[in-house]
Every structure is written in structure tokens, then in C-alpha cells.
Design an enzyme around this catalytic site. Structure first.
Site, PDB file in Angstrom:
ATOM      1  N   SER A  47       1.166  -1.364  -0.077  1.00 57.42           N
ATOM      2  CA  SER A  47       0.021  -0.393   0.094  1.00 57.42           C
ATOM      3  C   SER A  47       1.278   1.377   0.087  1.00 57.42           C
ATOM      4  O   SER A  47       2.244   1.059   0.586  1.00 57.42           O
ATOM      5  CB  SER A  47      -1.216  -0.136   1.356  1.00 57.42           C
ATOM      6  OG  SER A  47       0.117   0.316   2.463  1.00 57.42           O
ATOM      7  N   SER A 175      12.462  10.219   7.540  1.00 55.43           N
ATOM      8  CA  SER A 175      11.649  11.135   7.485  1.00 55.43           C
ATOM      9  C   SER A 175      11.940  12.476   7.960  1.00 55.43           C
ATOM     10  O   SER A 175      13.459  12.452   9.468  1.00 55.43           O
ATOM     11  CB  SER A 175      10.229  10.801   8.202  1.00 55.43           C
ATOM     12  OG  SER A 175       9.627  12.025   8.590  1.00 55.43           O
ATOM     13  N   TYR A 205       7.912   8.643  17.830  1.00 57.18           N
ATOM     14  CA  TYR A 205       7.888   7.741  16.579  1.00 57.18           C
ATOM     15  C   TYR A 205       8.979   8.650  15.094  1.00 57.18           C
ATOM     16  O   TYR A 205       9.875   8.522  14.248  1.00 57.18           O
ATOM     17  CB  TYR A 205       6.622   8.706  15.832  1.00 57.18           C
ATOM     18  CG  TYR A 205       6.364   8.437  13.585  1.00 57.18           C
ATOM     19  CD1 TYR A 205       5.781   7.162  13.224  1.00 57.18           C
ATOM     20  CD2 TYR A 205       6.569   9.578  13.400  1.00 57.18           C
ATOM     21  CE1 TYR A 205       6.310   7.304  11.654  1.00 57.18           C
ATOM     22  CE2 TYR A 205       7.030   9.298  12.293  1.00 57.18           C
ATOM     23  CZ  TYR A 205       6.367   8.802  11.438  1.00 57.18           C
ATOM     24  OH  TYR A 205       7.146   8.173   9.783  1.00 57.18           O
ATOM     25  N   LYS A 209      13.015   7.547  13.411  1.00 56.45           N
ATOM     26  CA  LYS A 209      13.232   8.077  12.283  1.00 56.45           C
ATOM     27  C   LYS A 209      14.805   8.478  12.073  1.00 56.45           C
ATOM     28  O   LYS A 209      15.215   8.005  11.167  1.00 56.45           O
ATOM     29  CB  LYS A 209      12.101   9.971  11.612  1.00 56.45           C
ATOM     30  CG  LYS A 209      11.550   8.666  11.545  1.00 56.45           C
ATOM     31  CD  LYS A 209      11.345   7.525  10.336  1.00 56.45           C
ATOM     32  CE  LYS A 209       9.929   7.584   9.747  1.00 56.45           C
ATOM     33  NZ  LYS A 209       9.159   6.195   8.472  1.00 56.45           N
ATOM     34  N   SER A 241      -1.534   8.356   3.138  1.00 59.90           N
ATOM     35  CA  SER A 241      -1.976   6.953   3.077  1.00 59.90           C
ATOM     36  C   SER A 241      -2.338   6.998   4.383  1.00 59.90           C
ATOM     37  O   SER A 241      -2.954   8.386   5.413  1.00 59.90           O
ATOM     38  CB  SER A 241      -0.403   6.736   3.492  1.00 59.90           C
ATOM     39  OG  SER A 241       0.233   7.504   5.073  1.00 59.90           O
TER      40      SER A 241
END
Length: 325
Positions: A47, A175, A205, A209, A241
Site C-alpha cells: 500500500s 523522515s 515516532y 526516524k 496514506s
């Protein structure tokens, strides 16, 4: 009055055009090399960004392995990509990065079925406050960092073997979120609980990264004696997304913020795939191995992502975690 209306209209049109061109769109990579005879693994390839990369590489005649934990989703993506590209050389293999034994099983199966690996794209990532199935670690840390770290290291033998035939590249999708959080080597994987704030989870999170960026640079050091295998970290852009969709479901404010980000700032997977394709294909970037890329070019990292010794310490700590199960 008419003049004021005209000026307002022109100003709005200019803003809208700039927004569409520089925020919602981006540069498109034109130099599509043929990947005939080459094998690519894309984690999270069922995806979003991973699927878009799979489509693009399939169009370049690559043998694409979609690695995903959801069997139905992965097989459906395989069928869809075959229909879109006309290539039958698209395959699915189950890979759950949150289960380390499954990562090992995936590599064993891959080595039995395949003789080479030319490109590894570590694309899968999640935002979650849950724990892994065995309860030992945070799901997000395992999926974003520890699982890909194990996968890459277990695949290094076949990557190096392929490198003796033709150049090999490892792509690590990071990211620009790395900007907002530093790494705490003493607390790489916070123990999540219902009482942990949403901001803390989002901060972690961002830290995962940053870890990816350090691991990428350290991997380049580990591979320094093997110039045929190079490695690149990148910021693909904010991708339209389902990332974080489940995480914000019960928080009205975060749900609204996520919606606004997706509508106003996020780009389609097509535009976000372009820097990935650049790192897969662009001739001459081997000299920048270990670097960080964005918008089809190498980008300078902020100082907190280039601290001396952090990459090696992080690498050693991840190895210790794997040894301890």
C-alpha cells in the site's frame, strides 16, 4: 471595489498555484534505468508509498518482492500491480517486522527461492502505542527500527554476493520528522501504557526516524570495505496514506490535525516515491553513500543527527537486544 476583488482573486490564484506546485506536488524523476534481471524487496509494498515504488520498478522490468504482514492485502496488491504494469514478475512474501522470528523465516525463505538481491527498500513504518505480540517491546520501535535492522543484517550476505556481479543499493525511508526529537540511548524503546500521552508517542515516532538515519550512516561504515553495496536514507515527503489513522481514532483533536495535514500538506504516493526511485537509479550517487536525500538531491542533516559515535552505540545496542531475544 472591482479592483479590490480582482486583486484578491489574483492573490488567491497565485497562492493556490504555489500550493499545488510546491506543497502538493514535487519534482519527478525522469531517468528510469532498466532493472531487467534485478531483484528488489520492498517492505510495506502492499500500500501507499511502497506500492507506488513497486509499480514504478515493475515498469522498469524489475523482479519485485512485495513484503507485507497482511497476506490478503499483499496478494491483492500483487494482482493489481501485475494488471497495471503488465508484468508477471511481481511476487508476494509474508513479512511481519514486529515478529523477529518471522523476519528470520522470511530471510530463510527468500534465500531458498532467490539467488540475488539488487535493491532492498526498507519502507514499512507505523505509529502506534501498542506493544508487540510477545509483549517484550513497543510495536512501533520493533516495526520501524529493530525489525528492519535485523532484516537488513540477515540479507547482507546475499546483497554482498550480488554486489560481486553488479552494484547493490539499500534504501532506508526515514523522515524529516527526525528534526523534532533526539535519541535517548538509555531508553530506545519506551514502555508504552494507556497513560502515555499522544505527544510522547509521536515524539518517539520522530525518534525512530532519527534512528534510521543513524543506522544508515553506520551501515555505510560497516560496508566501507565493499564499494559495490551502498546505502541511502531519505525523506520522501509527507505521504497521503493511512499512517497513524488508527492511533488518532480516539482523539478528536489529533484526528482533526491529521486530516488537515493529509489535505493541506501531504503529497500523493506518486510524488513521494520519486526520491526513492532517484536513490534506486541515479548514476554517480555512490560517493554519497550513507547520506540523506530529499527532493531528488542529497540534503544536509541538522547537527543532532550527525553526532560522532551515536550511530555505533545505537548499532551495538540493537545487536544486544537481538542477542537477548
Amino acid at each position: 471595489m472591482v479592483l479590490l476583488t480582482l486583486i484578491s482573486f489574483l492573490f488567491t490564484a497565485i497562492l493556490y498555484t504555489a500550493w499545488k506546485r510546491y506543497i502538493k506536488s514535487g519534482p519527478v524523476y525522469k531517468n528510469r534505468t532498466s532493472f531487467a534481471g534485478k531483484t528488489v524487496i520492498i517492505t510495506g509494498g502492499s500500500s501507499g508509498l511502497g506500492k507506488e515504488c513497486a509499480i514504478a520498478l515493475a515498469k522498469c522490468d524489475a523482479r519485485v518482492i512485495i513484503a507485507s504482514r497482511n497476506i490478503n492485502k499483499g496478494k491483492n496488491a500483487m494482482i493489481e500491480i501485475r494488471a497495471i504494469t503488465g508484468s508477471e514478475n511481481i511476487h508476494f512474501m509474508k513479512l511481519d517486522l514486529s515478529e523477529l522470528d518471522n523476519v528470520r523465516e522470511f530471510v530463510d525463505n527468500f534465500n531458498k527461492q532467490e539467488s540475488r538481491l539488487d535493491i532492498l527498500i526498507n519502507c514499512a513504518g507505523i505509529i502506534s502505542s501498542e506493544r508487540s505480540k510477545d509483549g517484550k517491546r513497543g510495536l512501533m520501535f520493533t516495526c520501524n527500527v529493530l525489525g528492519p535492522f535485523l532484516l537488513t543484517n540477515l540479507l547482507l550476505p546475499v546483497l554482498r554476493k550480488t554486489g560481486k556481479i553488479s552494484p547493490v543499493r539499500i534504501i532506508n525511508v526515514a523522515s524529516d520528522a527526525y528534526l523534532v526529537k533526539d535519541i535517548d540511548l538509555l531508553r530506545l524503546d519506551p514502555c508504552f501504557s494507556r497513560g502515555m500521552s499522544s505527544l510522547s508517542v509521536l515524539g518517539h515516532y520522530a525518534a525512530t526516524k532519527l534512528m534510521i538515519i543513524y543506522i544508515n550512516a553506520e551501515l555505510n561504515r560497516v560496508l566501507s570495505g565493499d564499494s559495490a553495496v551502498t546505502t541511502y536514507a531519505l525523506h520522501p515527503g509527507t505521504v497521503e496514506s493511512n499512517l497513524g489513522e488508527n492511533f488518532v481514532q480516539n482523539n478528536r483533536i489529533l484526528r482533526l490535525l491529521r486530516y488537515l495535514v493529509m489535505k493541506l500538506l501531504a503529497r500523493s504516493p506518486f510524488y513521494c516515491s520519486q526520491t526513492v526511485l532517484y536513490c534506486c537509479s541515479e548514476p554517480g550517487i555512490e560517493k554519497y553513500s550513507g547520506g540523506y536525500f530529499s527532493e531528488l538531491r542529497q540534503t544536509r542533516l541538522f547537527p543532532h543527527a550527525e553526532k560522532i559515535g551515536i550511530g555505533r552505540k545505537l548499532w551495538e545496542e540493537l545487536e544486544r537486544m537481538l542477542q537477548n531475544g
